[in-house]
Write an enzyme that holds these catalytic residues in place. Structure first.
Site, mmCIF file in Angstrom:
data_model
loop_
_atom_site.group_PDB
_atom_site.id
_atom_site.type_symbol
_atom_site.label_atom_id
_atom_site.label_comp_id
_atom_site.label_asym_id
_atom_site.label_seq_id
_atom_site.Cartn_x
_atom_site.Cartn_y
_atom_site.Cartn_z
ATOM 1 N N MET A 297 1.469 -5.928 13.016
ATOM 2 C CA MET A 297 1.873 -6.633 13.981
ATOM 3 C C MET A 297 1.484 -8.224 14.404
ATOM 4 S SD MET A 297 3.543 -3.334 14.898
ATOM 5 C CE MET A 297 4.159 -3.279 16.350
ATOM 6 N N ASN B 232 9.804 -5.129 5.486
ATOM 7 C CA ASN B 232 9.192 -5.339 7.079
ATOM 8 C C ASN B 232 9.671 -3.798 6.960
ATOM 9 O OD1 ASN B 232 7.656 -5.482 8.914
ATOM 10 N ND2 ASN B 232 9.677 -5.602 10.250
ATOM 11 N N HIS C 124 10.841 -1.272 10.584
ATOM 12 C CA HIS C 124 10.702 -0.820 11.687
ATOM 13 C C HIS C 124 11.337 0.013 12.978
ATOM 14 C CE1 HIS C 124 11.043 -3.764 15.650
ATOM 15 N NE2 HIS C 124 11.650 -3.063 15.882
ATOM 16 N N SER D 21 14.002 1.459 10.395
ATOM 17 C CA SER D 21 15.078 0.613 9.189
ATOM 18 C C SER D 21 13.971 -0.124 8.458
ATOM 19 C CB SER D 21 15.806 -0.404 9.789
ATOM 20 O OG SER D 21 16.547 -0.086 11.120
ATOM 21 N N ASP E 14 12.584 -9.618 13.280
ATOM 22 C CA ASP E 14 13.183 -8.387 13.375
ATOM 23 C C ASP E 14 14.550 -8.473 13.380
ATOM 24 O OD1 ASP E 14 10.749 -6.536 13.169
ATOM 25 O OD2 ASP E 14 10.902 -6.731 15.335
ATOM 26 N N THR F 240 8.426 10.440 10.067
ATOM 27 C CA THR F 240 8.438 11.519 8.799
ATOM 28 C C THR F 240 9.784 10.846 7.931
ATOM 29 O OG1 THR F 240 7.944 13.286 10.020
ATOM 30 C CG2 THR F 240 9.308 13.522 8.070
HETATM 31 C C1 GAR Z 1 5.221 2.541 12.227
HETATM 32 O O1 GAR Z 1 5.635 2.920 12.845
HETATM 33 C C2 GAR Z 1 6.131 0.806 11.827
HETATM 34 O O2 GAR Z 1 7.389 1.046 11.953
HETATM 35 C C3 GAR Z 1 5.478 0.291 13.061
HETATM 36 O O3 GAR Z 1 4.460 0.234 13.396
HETATM 37 C C4 GAR Z 1 4.458 1.471 12.994
HETATM 38 C C5 GAR Z 1 2.954 1.400 11.627
HETATM 39 O O4 GAR Z 1 2.465 2.414 11.624
HETATM 40 N N1 GAR Z 1 5.923 -0.924 13.113
HETATM 41 C C6 GAR Z 1 6.198 -2.063 13.305
HETATM 42 O O5 GAR Z 1 6.163 -2.396 14.726
HETATM 43 C C7 GAR Z 1 7.059 -3.259 13.092
HETATM 44 N N2 GAR Z 1 7.653 -4.273 14.504
HETATM 45 P P1 GAR Z 1 1.109 3.153 10.506
HETATM 46 O O6 GAR Z 1 0.341 2.138 10.449
HETATM 47 O O7 GAR Z 1 0.907 4.319 11.267
HETATM 48 O O8 GAR Z 1 2.205 2.436 9.113
#
Ligand code: GAR
Length: 220
Positions: free
Chosen positions: A94, A111, A113, A140, A149, A176
């Site tokens: 992040m 990445n 998103h 995505s 993004d 999921t």
């Molecule tokens: C995920 O849902 C990913 O899509 C999101 O952070 C989460 C991380 O979960 N990413 C973003 O928002 C990037 N802009 P995780 O640490 O359990 O993999």
């Protein structure tokens, strides 16, 4: 089959469930990659534990120790490049990246998103989809460019938005799909099927449509 494995560095900021999905796929040989290192910009996050549990070297580089975004990104690049990676995977990392960083890894950084890009770039994507009354939402996977993004999308998966959804229930449904989609995208990259050229995604040498492949697990 060749023994060559794509070298991957994974960047995280938190729970690391996508990291776990990649570790699991790599360990059961479904995914021809070696995760050389995990880097987190936050200490004490669950993702670091996941790396330790699987004997993957982990590094914490706190953005708070740097006086500028540029200095932080330079240190990250040093640590990443010491691993000689073929691919950098942002898995819930992040941080806004500098153009120097995104250019350095152009075509070799993915990445994930949690929205159907180009919708809802940035934060709070699940709540924004609910507030907009969207009937569908999703995830995505895209190559990273200087635009936040905004890089070309390789893969998307859609989920329905249900009448009684909260941001949490919707996020869980999207996650999921994330755990299916990210190993698949990384596999395609590792096999040389997914490529980035001149600002666009190519699959098996052919330009991909805007939005990439629309993945539907129910048709498997
Ligand atoms: C995920 O849902 C990913 O899509 C999101 O952070 C989460 C991380 O979960 N990413 C973003 O928002 C990037 N802009 P995780 O640490 O359990 O993999």
């Amino acid at each position: 089959m060749s023994d060559f494995k794509t070298r991957v560095v994974v960047l995280i900021s938190g729970g690391g469930t996508n990291l776990q999905a990649l570790i699991d796929a790599a360990e059961d040989e479904a995914l021809p990659i070696k995760i050389c290192a995990v880097i987190s910009n936050r200490d004490n996050v669950k993702g670091l534990e996941r790396a330790a549990n699987h004997n993957i070297p982990a590094f914490v580089v706190s953005h708070k120790s740097f006086t500028s975004r540029e200095a932080f990104d330079e240190r990250l690049m040093e640590i990443i490049d010491a691993q000689g990676p073929d691919l950098v995977v942002l898995a819930g990392f992040m941080r806004i990246l500098t153009p120097a960083f995104t250019e350095h890894y152009a075509g070799r950084m993915l990445n994930i998103h949690p929205s159907l890009l180009p919708k809802y770039q940035g934060l709070n994507t699940h709540q924004r989809a609910l507030d907009a009354g969207d009937e569908e939402h999703g995830v995505s996977i895209h190559f990273v460019t200087a635009e936040l993004d905004g890089g070309p999308v390789a893969l998307q998966a859609r989920v329905p938005v249900l009448a009684d959804d909260t941001a949490e229930t919707l996020a869980a449904r999207v996650q999921t799909q994330e755990h299916i989609l990210y190993p698949l995208a990384v596999k395609w990259f590792a096999e040389g099927r997914l490529q980035y050229r001149d600002g666009a995604c190519y699959f098996d040498g052919e330009p991909m449509p805007a939005g990439g492949v629309n993945y539907d697990a129910s048709t498997e």
